[in-house]
Design a protein around this motif. Sequence first.
Motif, PDB file in Angstrom:
ATOM      1  N   MET A   4      -7.035  -5.620  -0.972  1.00 41.38           N
ATOM      2  CA  MET A   4      -7.913  -5.427  -2.121  1.00 41.38           C
ATOM      3  C   MET A   4      -8.038  -3.934  -2.441  1.00 41.38           C
ATOM      4  O   MET A   4      -8.270  -3.121  -1.543  1.00 41.38           O
ATOM      5  CB  MET A   4      -9.303  -6.008  -1.828  1.00 41.38           C
ATOM      6  CG  MET A   4      -9.263  -7.486  -1.528  1.00 41.38           C
ATOM      7  SD  MET A   4      -8.352  -8.354  -2.798  1.00 41.38           S
ATOM      8  CE  MET A   4      -9.300  -9.777  -3.009  1.00 41.38           C
ATOM      9  N   VAL A   5      -7.869  -3.632  -3.741  1.00 53.33           N
ATOM     10  CA  VAL A   5      -7.964  -2.235  -4.179  1.00 53.33           C
ATOM     11  C   VAL A   5      -9.104  -2.092  -5.196  1.00 53.33           C
ATOM     12  O   VAL A   5      -9.868  -1.132  -5.165  1.00 53.33           O
ATOM     13  CB  VAL A   5      -6.619  -1.761  -4.799  1.00 53.33           C
ATOM     14  CG1 VAL A   5      -6.726  -0.334  -5.310  1.00 53.33           C
ATOM     15  CG2 VAL A   5      -5.498  -1.858  -3.763  1.00 53.33           C
ATOM     16  N   GLY A   6      -9.230  -3.055  -6.095  1.00 53.10           N
ATOM     17  CA  GLY A   6     -10.288  -3.015  -7.116  1.00 53.10           C
ATOM     18  C   GLY A   6      -9.756  -2.502  -8.444  1.00 53.10           C
ATOM     19  O   GLY A   6      -9.519  -3.266  -9.375  1.00 53.10           O
ATOM     20  N   PHE A  14      -0.431   2.634  -5.956  1.00 51.56           N
ATOM     21  CA  PHE A  14      -0.233   2.301  -4.539  1.00 51.56           C
ATOM     22  C   PHE A  14       1.126   1.598  -4.378  1.00 51.56           C
ATOM     23  O   PHE A  14       1.966   1.988  -3.545  1.00 51.56           O
ATOM     24  CB  PHE A  14      -1.389   1.372  -4.124  1.00 51.56           C
ATOM     25  CG  PHE A  14      -1.628   1.223  -2.643  1.00 51.56           C
ATOM     26  CD1 PHE A  14      -0.778   1.756  -1.687  1.00 51.56           C
ATOM     27  CD2 PHE A  14      -2.752   0.508  -2.189  1.00 51.56           C
ATOM     28  CE1 PHE A  14      -1.024   1.601  -0.330  1.00 51.56           C
ATOM     29  CE2 PHE A  14      -3.005   0.347  -0.841  1.00 51.56           C
ATOM     30  CZ  PHE A  14      -2.136   0.884   0.085  1.00 51.56           C
ATOM     31  N   SER A  15       1.354   0.589  -5.213  1.00 53.76           N
ATOM     32  CA  SER A  15       2.592  -0.189  -5.127  1.00 53.76           C
ATOM     33  C   SER A  15       3.823   0.699  -5.377  1.00 53.76           C
ATOM     34  O   SER A  15       4.819   0.627  -4.646  1.00 53.76           O
ATOM     35  CB  SER A  15       2.530  -1.335  -6.137  1.00 53.76           C
ATOM     36  OG  SER A  15       3.751  -2.008  -6.158  1.00 53.76           O
ATOM     37  N   LEU A  23      -6.593  -1.362  10.516  1.00 51.37           N
ATOM     38  CA  LEU A  23      -6.493  -0.102   9.764  1.00 51.37           C
ATOM     39  C   LEU A  23      -7.647   0.063   8.771  1.00 51.37           C
ATOM     40  O   LEU A  23      -7.810   1.121   8.177  1.00 51.37           O
ATOM     41  CB  LEU A  23      -5.162  -0.068   8.989  1.00 51.37           C
ATOM     42  CG  LEU A  23      -3.911   0.171   9.845  1.00 51.37           C
ATOM     43  CD1 LEU A  23      -2.653  -0.225   9.080  1.00 51.37           C
ATOM     44  CD2 LEU A  23      -3.838   1.637  10.279  1.00 51.37           C
ATOM     45  N   GLY A  24      -8.405  -0.989   8.571  1.00 50.20           N
ATOM     46  CA  GLY A  24      -9.584  -0.901   7.698  1.00 50.20           C
ATOM     47  C   GLY A  24      -9.384  -1.471   6.301  1.00 50.20           C
ATOM     48  O   GLY A  24     -10.251  -1.330   5.437  1.00 50.20           O
ATOM     49  N   PHE A  25      -8.238  -2.145   6.059  1.00 53.55           N
ATOM     50  CA  PHE A  25      -8.024  -2.733   4.729  1.00 53.55           C
ATOM     51  C   PHE A  25      -8.823  -4.026   4.581  1.00 53.55           C
ATOM     52  O   PHE A  25      -9.021  -4.761   5.556  1.00 53.55           O
ATOM     53  CB  PHE A  25      -6.528  -3.033   4.507  1.00 53.55           C
ATOM     54  CG  PHE A  25      -5.702  -1.790   4.306  1.00 53.55           C
ATOM     55  CD1 PHE A  25      -5.803  -1.065   3.119  1.00 53.55           C
ATOM     56  CD2 PHE A  25      -4.830  -1.347   5.297  1.00 53.55           C
ATOM     57  CE1 PHE A  25      -5.047   0.091   2.933  1.00 53.55           C
ATOM     58  CE2 PHE A  25      -4.075  -0.201   5.121  1.00 53.55           C
ATOM     59  CZ  PHE A  25      -4.186   0.526   3.933  1.00 53.55           C
ATOM     60  N   GLY A  65      -7.198   6.945  -1.021  1.00 49.56           N
ATOM     61  CA  GLY A  65      -8.627   6.666  -0.785  1.00 49.56           C
ATOM     62  C   GLY A  65      -8.966   5.171  -0.720  1.00 49.56           C
ATOM     63  O   GLY A  65     -10.120   4.786  -0.860  1.00 49.56           O
ATOM     64  N   VAL A  66      -7.941   4.323  -0.463  1.00 47.76           N
ATOM     65  CA  VAL A  66      -8.216   2.888  -0.310  1.00 47.76           C
ATOM     66  C   VAL A  66      -8.877   2.637   1.056  1.00 47.76           C
ATOM     67  O   VAL A  66      -9.734   1.773   1.198  1.00 47.76           O
ATOM     68  CB  VAL A  66      -6.929   2.050  -0.468  1.00 47.76           C
ATOM     69  CG1 VAL A  66      -7.203   0.560  -0.305  1.00 47.76           C
ATOM     70  CG2 VAL A  66      -6.288   2.316  -1.834  1.00 47.76           C
ATOM     71  N   ILE A  67      -8.430   3.400   2.055  1.00 49.57           N
ATOM     72  CA  ILE A  67      -9.118   3.396   3.361  1.00 49.57           C
ATOM     73  C   ILE A  67      -9.464   4.863   3.696  1.00 49.57           C
ATOM     74  O   ILE A  67      -8.851   5.780   3.126  1.00 49.57           O
ATOM     75  CB  ILE A  67      -8.263   2.769   4.512  1.00 49.57           C
ATOM     76  CG1 ILE A  67      -6.845   3.392   4.537  1.00 49.57           C
ATOM     77  CG2 ILE A  67      -8.210   1.272   4.404  1.00 49.57           C
ATOM     78  CD1 ILE A  67      -6.044   3.013   5.770  1.00 49.57           C
ATOM     79  N   SER A  68     -10.393   5.034   4.616  1.00 51.81           N
ATOM     80  CA  SER A  68     -10.767   6.425   4.919  1.00 51.81           C
ATOM     81  C   SER A  68     -10.030   6.925   6.166  1.00 51.81           C
ATOM     82  O   SER A  68      -9.475   6.166   6.921  1.00 51.81           O
ATOM     83  CB  SER A  68     -12.272   6.537   5.100  1.00 51.81           C
ATOM     84  OG  SER A  68     -12.728   5.484   5.888  1.00 51.81           O
TER      85      SER A  68
END
Length: 311
Positions: A244-246, A254-255, A229-231, A308-311
């Motif tokens: 990882m989110v930053g 998110f949580s 999924l791109g995470f 916006g964590v993944i596109s």
Amino acid sequence: MHMDLEKQIAQFKNVEACVVFQSGFAANAGTVSAILGKEDLVISDELNHASIIDGCRLSRATIKVFKHKDTADCERVLQETKDWPGKKLLITDGVFSMDGDIANLPALCDLAEKYNCIMMVDDAHSSGVLGKNGRGTVDHLNCHGRVDIQVGTLSKAVGSIGGYVCGSADLIHFLYQRARPFLFSTSHPPAVTATCQAAFELLDSEAGEKLIKKLWANTKFFKRKLKKLGFNTGHSETPITPIMVGDAGKAFQFSRELFDEGVFAGAIGFPTVAEGKARLRTIVIATHKRADLERAADTIARVGKKLGVIS
Ligand SMILES: Cc1ncc(COP(=O)(O)O)c(C=O)c1O
């Protein structure tokens, strides 16, 4: 009953003796602060658990930290302190709690032997997960007889509460007399002890081995899904899989949004991890069904895209 559990764990880990503490935190902090004094030295991985850090501080020993999993940096510290007059303790998590990566234990054991250190491993996240029937990193990485002190927790894969320390009979008798959380705090009620005994019986059976296989099959399946999924799942090698989110604010949002949609993935920010390295901490278990994991991954993807964590 408490002593029966200690015997059972010592047998399971194939060591001379074991002492059970009220928690994994108390086991680490109580052991390090009991065995070291202000004339001693501790050499510690920078990502070791807070209970190790607090034990080191309580001991009043000199603390030298090496870069995470960097055995060359660890050797640099050991070279610089090779003539240290007191005891030296080399200490690492077996599996690191926030990243899910595994210590390079064979190389650390080599260093401990070369520089005459006591070797200690905190196997909180590998007990019940790695090694034969979940015996931990010492078994998984074939370091039998090379680690003087093995700590584990009863609060993770074992599913109850408590912590234990395994090692020589001399070490355990010393801790009975000198480890302050063991001496000065009440031990578990019988229900906790019985739960732990049942859990170790299960672990040490064919059914336990099957559960661990299922845990790893689920882990691999879920990690593959998240990566596809791109995470960014960091360097995890175990069921602890960070996303990882930053930014900490975004990780907590998110949580929360996942929780509202029925998926629990705790957010972790500073000071538990470094600033700018906030993340979700996901962990699968053996009894998750494929449908549970598919639904969790779909929900994580949908919310992750929205934020916006993944596109
Ligand atoms: C690596 C590690 N060691 C020790 C502990 C403490 O264990 P407990 O929760 O049993 O106090 C934890 C987590 O809580 C941990 O992640």
